[in-house]
Design a protein around this motif. Structure first.
Motif, short mmCIF file in Angstrom:
data_model
loop_
_atom_site.label_atom_id
_atom_site.label_comp_id
_atom_site.label_asym_id
_atom_site.label_seq_id
_atom_site.Cartn_x
_atom_site.Cartn_y
_atom_site.Cartn_z
N MET A 1 0.90 -1.02 -0.47
CA MET A 1 -0.01 0.53 0.09
C MET A 1 1.19 1.30 0.08
SD MET A 1 -3.47 0.05 2.20
CE MET A 1 -2.24 -0.55 3.61
N GLN A 2 0.67 2.60 -0.61
CA GLN A 2 1.75 3.72 -1.09
C GLN A 2 0.93 4.65 0.28
OE1 GLN A 2 0.26 5.34 -4.40
NE2 GLN A 2 -2.00 5.15 -3.96
N ASP A 3 1.86 5.68 0.52
CA ASP A 3 2.27 6.44 1.55
C ASP A 3 1.18 7.26 1.10
OD1 ASP A 3 2.28 7.84 3.13
OD2 ASP A 3 4.67 8.84 2.92
N ASN A 4 0.08 8.25 1.84
CA ASN A 4 -0.41 9.52 0.78
C ASN A 4 -0.46 10.82 1.94
OD1 ASN A 4 -1.91 9.51 -1.88
ND2 ASN A 4 -2.93 8.23 -1.29
N SER A 5 0.50 10.16 2.81
CA SER A 5 1.06 11.64 3.98
C SER A 5 1.22 12.74 2.62
CB SER A 5 1.96 11.65 4.94
OG SER A 5 2.85 11.74 3.94
N TYR A 6 0.85 13.71 3.01
CA TYR A 6 1.00 15.40 2.67
C TYR A 6 2.58 16.08 2.60
CZ TYR A 6 -0.21 19.67 0.91
OH TYR A 6 -0.48 21.39 0.72
N ARG A 7 2.78 16.37 1.50
CA ARG A 7 4.12 16.97 1.70
C ARG A 7 3.76 18.44 1.04
NH1 ARG A 7 7.23 13.12 -0.29
NH2 ARG A 7 7.29 14.38 -2.45
N HIS A 8 3.74 19.88 1.02
CA HIS A 8 3.70 20.71 0.48
C HIS A 8 4.70 20.91 -0.88
CE1 HIS A 8 1.96 24.32 0.53
NE2 HIS A 8 3.19 25.24 0.15
N PRO A 9 4.53 21.54 -2.25
CA PRO A 9 5.19 21.69 -2.82
C PRO A 9 6.18 22.29 -2.97
CG PRO A 9 3.00 22.60 -3.31
CD PRO A 9 2.86 21.66 -2.36
N ARG A 10 6.13 23.80 -1.88
CA ARG A 10 7.43 24.77 -1.99
C ARG A 10 7.78 24.43 -0.44
NH1 ARG A 10 3.87 26.07 -4.79
NH2 ARG A 10 2.46 26.67 -3.59
N VAL A 11 9.35 24.56 -0.08
CA VAL A 11 10.01 24.01 1.08
C VAL A 11 9.42 25.55 1.59
CG1 VAL A 11 11.59 22.83 -0.02
CG2 VAL A 11 12.30 25.20 0.28
N GLY A 12 10.40 25.74 2.96
CA GLY A 12 10.28 26.97 3.64
C GLY A 12 9.07 25.76 4.82
N TRP A 13 9.08 27.02 5.83
CA TRP A 13 8.50 27.03 7.03
C TRP A 13 6.03 27.45 6.42
CZ3 TRP A 13 4.68 30.64 8.71
CH2 TRP A 13 4.76 31.89 8.87
N PRO A 14 6.09 27.80 6.20
CA PRO A 14 4.72 27.75 5.58
C PRO A 14 4.22 26.63 5.40
CG PRO A 14 5.02 29.92 4.48
CD PRO A 14 6.75 29.01 5.11
N GLY A 15 4.69 25.51 4.65
CA GLY A 15 5.55 24.50 3.46
C GLY A 15 4.56 23.37 4.93
N ARG A 16 6.22 23.59 6.48
CA ARG A 16 5.87 22.84 6.88
C ARG A 16 4.76 22.63 8.04
NH1 ARG A 16 11.56 23.77 6.84
NH2 ARG A 16 10.99 25.65 8.78
N LEU A 17 3.99 24.18 8.16
CA LEU A 17 2.40 24.49 8.90
C LEU A 17 2.13 23.66 7.71
CD1 LEU A 17 1.36 25.62 11.04
CD2 LEU A 17 1.18 27.51 9.42
#
Length: 282
Positions: A1-17
């Motif tokens: 089964m695949q991983d569907n967790s979210y990762r933001h397309p742009r790096v930086g603290w807003p993406g981590r939030l």
């Protein structure tokens, strides 16, 4: 089964939030506990320019992407995998009535497999399994992540959909995020033809389109509790309005995991009213 967790397309603290919010199981559990006691808020959209691209893929490889208890539709070791990309028409709750026209119309792409039958606890209706869901709007991507389980949504770094009288093209760029890449270039054609591999499974163009486009429900896996979520939809595709496409280029980020055993089969649905009718955990 695949991983569907979210990762933001742009790096930086807003993406981590944004990623922390999208992947927050505590919020999701609280939301599910509260909303399961309330009537489902029906969603409407006047969808248009739906570009379907499908491959016959190795069924054994596809089955490995599904959770236990979910049975893949397959014939002779082959199963269809479909990517459909489209533009919403004022996507949102039906409750505002005519005021829904004030809502935005994001791009969306659903990536799915087809089921032999629905899992235990769900009505026996034509059903697909959502592998991926991609949108070009941050509010919509986060909104579906926070307030729904049926759409494992990822935000594209860039997304295009261009449909003219002669062509249909769509792209998805991943950036640094979890949205898989896609590039489709296709020509609209008058010939309704199937190649040999597709004919062996469906017989003719009309029946292949009906199988790939006409469903009453979808399911997805909910990782936080290892359950399945079942959602009913209303998608009355007018098969007489469907246009044939010839795929000149069709590259998809999941095809390494789902080795294709056919040429891509593509078609265009010019418009279709869409309703999301229900959602519940099985």
């Amino acid at each position: 089964m695949q991983d569907n967790s979210y990762r933001h397309p742009r790096v930086g603290w807003p993406g981590r939030l944004f990623a922390a919010l999208a992947n927050c199981t505590r919020f999701a559990n609280l939301r599910q506990a509260m909303m399961s006691r309330l009537p489902f808020l029906t969603l409407h959209s006047d969808v248009r320019d739906v570009v379907y691209v499908s491959w016959l893929v190795d069924a054994a490889a596809a089955q490995q992407l599904l959770p236990a208890g979910v049975t893949l539709w397959q014939r002779g070791g082959k199963t269809p995998f479909t990517v459909l990309t489209y533009r919403h028409g004022h996507f949102g709750p039906a409750l505002p009535g005519p005021l829904r026209k004030l809502l935005p119309s994001p791009l969306q792409s659903n990536w799915r497999l087809y089921l032999e039958h629905t899992p235990a606890g769900a009505p026996d209706v034509p059903c697909v399994y959502f592998l991926k869901n991609i949108m070009d709007s941050l509010p919509h991507a986060l909104g579906t992540r926070l307030f729904s389980d049926i759409l494992p949504t990822h935000l594209a770094a860039g997304m295009t959909l261009e449909v003219s009288a002669t062509q249909a093209n769509c792209t998805i760029a991943s950036g640094a995020g979890s949205a898989p890449a896609l590039e489709v270039q296709a020509e609209i054609t008058a010939a309704h033809c199937l190649d040999t591999d597709w004919q062996a499974l469906f017989g003719n163009w009309h029946d292949a389109v009906a199988f790939l486009a006409c469903q009453d429900a979808a399911i997805a896996h909910v990782p936080r509790n290892d359950q399945l979520v079942f959602g009913e939809i209303d998608l009355p595709v007018d098969l007489d309005q469907v246009q044939a496409l010839t795929a000149l280029r069709a590259e998809c980020g999941l095809l390494e995991q789902l080795p294709p055993v056919s040429k891509p089969f593509a078609f265009l649905v010019p418009k279709v009213p869409f309703k999301a009718l229900s959602e519940r955990l099985l």
